[in-house]
Design a protein around this motif. Structure first.
Motif, PDB file in Angstrom:
ATOM      1  N   ILE A  20       0.787  -1.337  -0.113  1.00  0.00           N
ATOM      2  CA  ILE A  20       0.023   0.212  -0.069  1.00  0.00           C
ATOM      3  C   ILE A  20       0.921   1.147  -0.071  1.00  0.00           C
ATOM      4  N   ASP A  21       1.682   1.192   0.854  1.00  0.00           N
ATOM      5  CA  ASP A  21       2.823   2.275   1.121  1.00  0.00           C
ATOM      6  C   ASP A  21       3.257   2.651  -0.486  1.00  0.00           C
ATOM      7  N   LEU A  57      -0.380  -0.106 -13.794  1.00  0.00           N
ATOM      8  CA  LEU A  57       0.650  -0.185 -14.944  1.00  0.00           C
ATOM      9  C   LEU A  57       1.235   1.463 -15.080  1.00  0.00           C
ATOM     10  N   ASP A  58       0.249   2.194 -15.223  1.00  0.00           N
ATOM     11  CA  ASP A  58       0.555   3.752 -15.756  1.00  0.00           C
ATOM     12  C   ASP A  58       1.715   4.340 -14.646  1.00  0.00           C
ATOM     13  N   VAL A  59       1.165   4.092 -13.220  1.00  0.00           N
ATOM     14  CA  VAL A  59       2.147   4.762 -12.236  1.00  0.00           C
ATOM     15  C   VAL A  59       3.480   4.005 -12.205  1.00  0.00           C
ATOM     16  N   LEU A  60       3.449   2.698 -12.336  1.00  0.00           N
ATOM     17  CA  LEU A  60       4.870   1.907 -12.557  1.00  0.00           C
ATOM     18  C   LEU A  60       5.655   2.450 -13.642  1.00  0.00           C
ATOM     19  N   ARG A  61       4.926   2.662 -14.915  1.00  0.00           N
ATOM     20  CA  ARG A  61       5.751   3.140 -16.035  1.00  0.00           C
ATOM     21  C   ARG A  61       6.295   4.469 -15.719  1.00  0.00           C
ATOM     22  N   TYR A  82     -10.005  -7.075  -0.386  1.00  0.00           N
ATOM     23  CA  TYR A  82      -9.362  -7.076  -1.650  1.00  0.00           C
ATOM     24  C   TYR A  82      -9.317  -5.761  -2.090  1.00  0.00           C
ATOM     25  N   ILE A  83      -7.902  -5.522  -2.499  1.00  0.00           N
ATOM     26  CA  ILE A  83      -7.728  -4.109  -2.885  1.00  0.00           C
ATOM     27  C   ILE A  83      -7.511  -3.582  -4.296  1.00  0.00           C
ATOM     28  N   TYR A  84      -8.289  -2.500  -4.600  1.00  0.00           N
ATOM     29  CA  TYR A  84      -7.933  -2.398  -6.016  1.00  0.00           C
ATOM     30  C   TYR A  84      -7.768  -0.893  -6.164  1.00  0.00           C
ATOM     31  N   PRO A  85      -7.166  -0.353  -7.435  1.00  0.00           N
ATOM     32  CA  PRO A  85      -6.904   1.114  -7.492  1.00  0.00           C
ATOM     33  C   PRO A  85      -8.366   1.795  -7.498  1.00  0.00           C
ATOM     34  N   TYR A  86      -8.468   2.868  -6.866  1.00  0.00           N
ATOM     35  CA  TYR A  86      -9.805   3.602  -6.806  1.00  0.00           C
ATOM     36  C   TYR A  86     -10.537   3.624  -8.062  1.00  0.00           C
ATOM     37  N   SER A  87      -9.622   3.974  -9.047  1.00  0.00           N
ATOM     38  CA  SER A  87     -10.148   4.288 -10.451  1.00  0.00           C
ATOM     39  C   SER A  87     -11.044   3.150 -10.905  1.00  0.00           C
ATOM     40  N   GLY A  88     -10.582   1.816 -10.384  1.00  0.00           N
ATOM     41  CA  GLY A  88     -11.129   0.675 -11.133  1.00  0.00           C
ATOM     42  C   GLY A  88     -10.632   0.222 -12.183  1.00  0.00           C
ATOM     43  N   LYS A 129       2.970   6.064  -2.792  1.00  0.00           N
ATOM     44  CA  LYS A 129       4.088   6.907  -2.973  1.00  0.00           C
ATOM     45  C   LYS A 129       4.056   7.096  -4.576  1.00  0.00           C
ATOM     46  N   LEU A 130       3.495   5.996  -5.375  1.00  0.00           N
ATOM     47  CA  LEU A 130       3.618   6.192  -6.864  1.00  0.00           C
ATOM     48  C   LEU A 130       2.176   7.114  -7.227  1.00  0.00           C
ATOM     49  N   GLY A 131       1.539   7.402  -6.343  1.00  0.00           N
ATOM     50  CA  GLY A 131       0.134   8.364  -6.571  1.00  0.00           C
ATOM     51  C   GLY A 131      -1.263   7.519  -6.541  1.00  0.00           C
ATOM     52  N   LEU A 132      -1.213   6.248  -6.127  1.00  0.00           N
ATOM     53  CA  LEU A 132      -2.490   5.538  -6.391  1.00  0.00           C
ATOM     54  C   LEU A 132      -3.325   5.767  -4.860  1.00  0.00           C
TER      55      LEU A 132
END
Ligand SMILES: Cc1cc2nc3c(=O)[nH]c(=O)nc-3n(C[C@H](O)[C@H](O)[C@H](O)COP(=O)(O)OP(=O)(O)OC[C@H]3O[C@@H](n4cnc5c(N)ncnc54)[C@H](O)[C@@H]3O)c2cc1C
Length: 398
Positions: free
Chosen positions: A82-83, A110-114, A98-104, A87-90
């Motif tokens: 989560i941390d 992938l975008d924040v990792l890239r 079950y954890i998902y990005p809020y955007s669904g 820090k990547l902005g999610l």
């Protein structure tokens, strides 16, 4: 120092970020044989990416030595994931743990990792196909093909994060295991897991399309191995759905060993056999005029009731037995293309899980699904990818 990561998926990108964050004077390259990075992430969680789970513990994983999972999760567990992504902005949506990005949208992950890889100056080489890895003194030479030309690149530290052949996504194949086997590292049979089970029974077609809440229990050579409860999907080829996925790795291994595999479904798991007997006794008292198929109305899905009646006739005790323990002879699992993960991979005895370094070769690290550890559905496989990637990257950069 050159740090090279082979495979730019979930674990490889995390490894690149943690390596870049852990040492300033390193040059980090990611080699990806597909045309784009992280494609599998896009299809996770039905496009929503279930990236981890609040209920994180090693009992959600299957592995010949579960202490290695504890070691990894103690270093990089749910909170660290989560941390890391915060820090990547999610920000996140929590659905029953079950954890998902809020955007669904899995694409957000992938975008924040890239974006982070690019911000940290990670050099990503796509469409690059490694042929061999050669150990040379204190480093590794990767021979690869790019634009139909053979080339070499030297790594002072090498991280292999090539994933498994599971899914129908281009890039998912066995080529990573081949590179590792050439180095003499022990790789266990790689087989489909988190997948549907195929049956030869002719009644499957008659029940196809039914979704029902039930319990599936897997028997190998008549011995109970594993079971799970939830929504089961009956298909023309056999059985599918999350509970079936959860037990499929045991079927995969047993079938590969030539053992007899049977899946038994309890169509009414919350009622005991005795309770069902009482219910049907009362039905007969209340509505003696009703035929057996009429007695089953409202109890079972019509398609399932039809098959059970055909199989067990009008004997109510046999019908109840069929409802509580309906057998499917399992011939195969679905192929890799229709599986979420693989079971098997690099034997855990080959890795130091404090650092993810190979025990055989110094400065060689492994991360992700390529290791013989598999998680159940629920965000556990991505958690394994982030955690092992992070640990491998940090230690490679030291
Ligand atoms: C349909 C589907 C849904 C899923 N849903 C979830 C979910 O919601 N939650 C969850 O926790 N898990 C889920 N998973 C599992 C999860 O996606 C994987 O466990 C995870 O992606 C593994 O990460 P990895 O880095 O080991 O491998 P990958 O993410 O597969 O990355 C490996 C990368 O290496 C590249 N590569 C392979 N071989 C080579 C080579 N020889 N040279 C160079 N590059 C190479 C591949 O192209 C790929 O980009 C799902 C999987 C599928 C298929």
């Amino acid at each position: 120092m050159n740090i090279i990561i082979v495979g730019a998926g979930a674990s490889g990108m995390t490894a690149a970020i943690s390596a870049a964050q852990s040492g300033k004077n390193n040059k980090i390259f990611m080699i990806e044989h597909d045309d784009r990075v992280g494609k599998k992430i896009l299809s996770t969680g039905n496009g929503k990416c279930n990236l981890t789970n609040e209920n994180m513990s090693s009992d959600k994983y299957r592995c010949s030595d579960i202490t290695v999972v504890d070691k990894v999760l103690n270093k990089f567990g749910y909170k660290e994931t989560i941390d890391f992504f915060e820090k990547l902005g999610l920000i996140f949506k929590n659905r029953d743990g079950y954890i998902y990005p809020y955007s669904g949208q899995a694409s957000s992950v992938l975008d924040v990792l890239r974006m982070k890889c690019s911000e940290l100056g990670v050099d990503i080489l796509t469409g690059v196909k490694p042929l061999h890895i050669k150990v040379s003194n204190d480093s590794y030479i990767i021979e690869y093909i790019e634009d139909d030309k053979k080339k070499n690149i030297r790594a002072d530290r090498l991280i292999i994060a090539t994933g498994s052949p599971a899914s129908n996504i281009s890039g998912a194949d066995n080529s990573g295991y081949k590179l590792i086997k050439e180095l003499g590292i022990k790789v266990n049979n790689v087989l489909p897991a988190l997948t549907g089970l195929r049956s030869s029974n002719s009644f499957c077609k008659a029940m196809a399309g039914v979704r029902c809440d039930g319990t599936v229990s897997l028997y190998v050579d008549n011995v109970f191995v594993s079971g799970d409860t939830g929504e089961i999907q009956l298909t023309d080829y056999g059985i599918s759905g999350i509970p079936v996925f959860q037990i499929s790795r045991f079927a995969s291994i047993a079938l590969n060993e030539g053992k007899r595999v049977v899946a038994k479904i309890d169509f009414i798991p919350h009622l005991s056999t005795d309770e069902l007997k009482t219910i049907f006794k009362n039905k007969q008292i209340n509505c003696p005029q009703k035929s057996m198929d009429e007695q089953l109305i409202g109890v079972l899905n019509k398609k399932v009731a039809g098959v059970i009646l055909k199989r067990y006739g009008n004997d109510i005790y046999k019908i109840i037995e069929g409802i509580k323990s309906f057998e499917f002879d399992i011939q195969a699992t679905n192929p890799f293309e229709q599986s979420q993960i693989a079971t098997g991979g690099i034997d855990v005895s080959q890795i130091n899980f404090d650092t993810m370094e190979s025990k055989k070769f110094k400065k060689l690290y492994f991360a992700g699904e390529i290791i013989d550890v598999d998680g159940i559905c629920g965000g556990y496989n991505l958690q394994w990818a982030w955690a092992t990637g992070y640990i491998a990257g940090r230690n490679a950069a030291k």
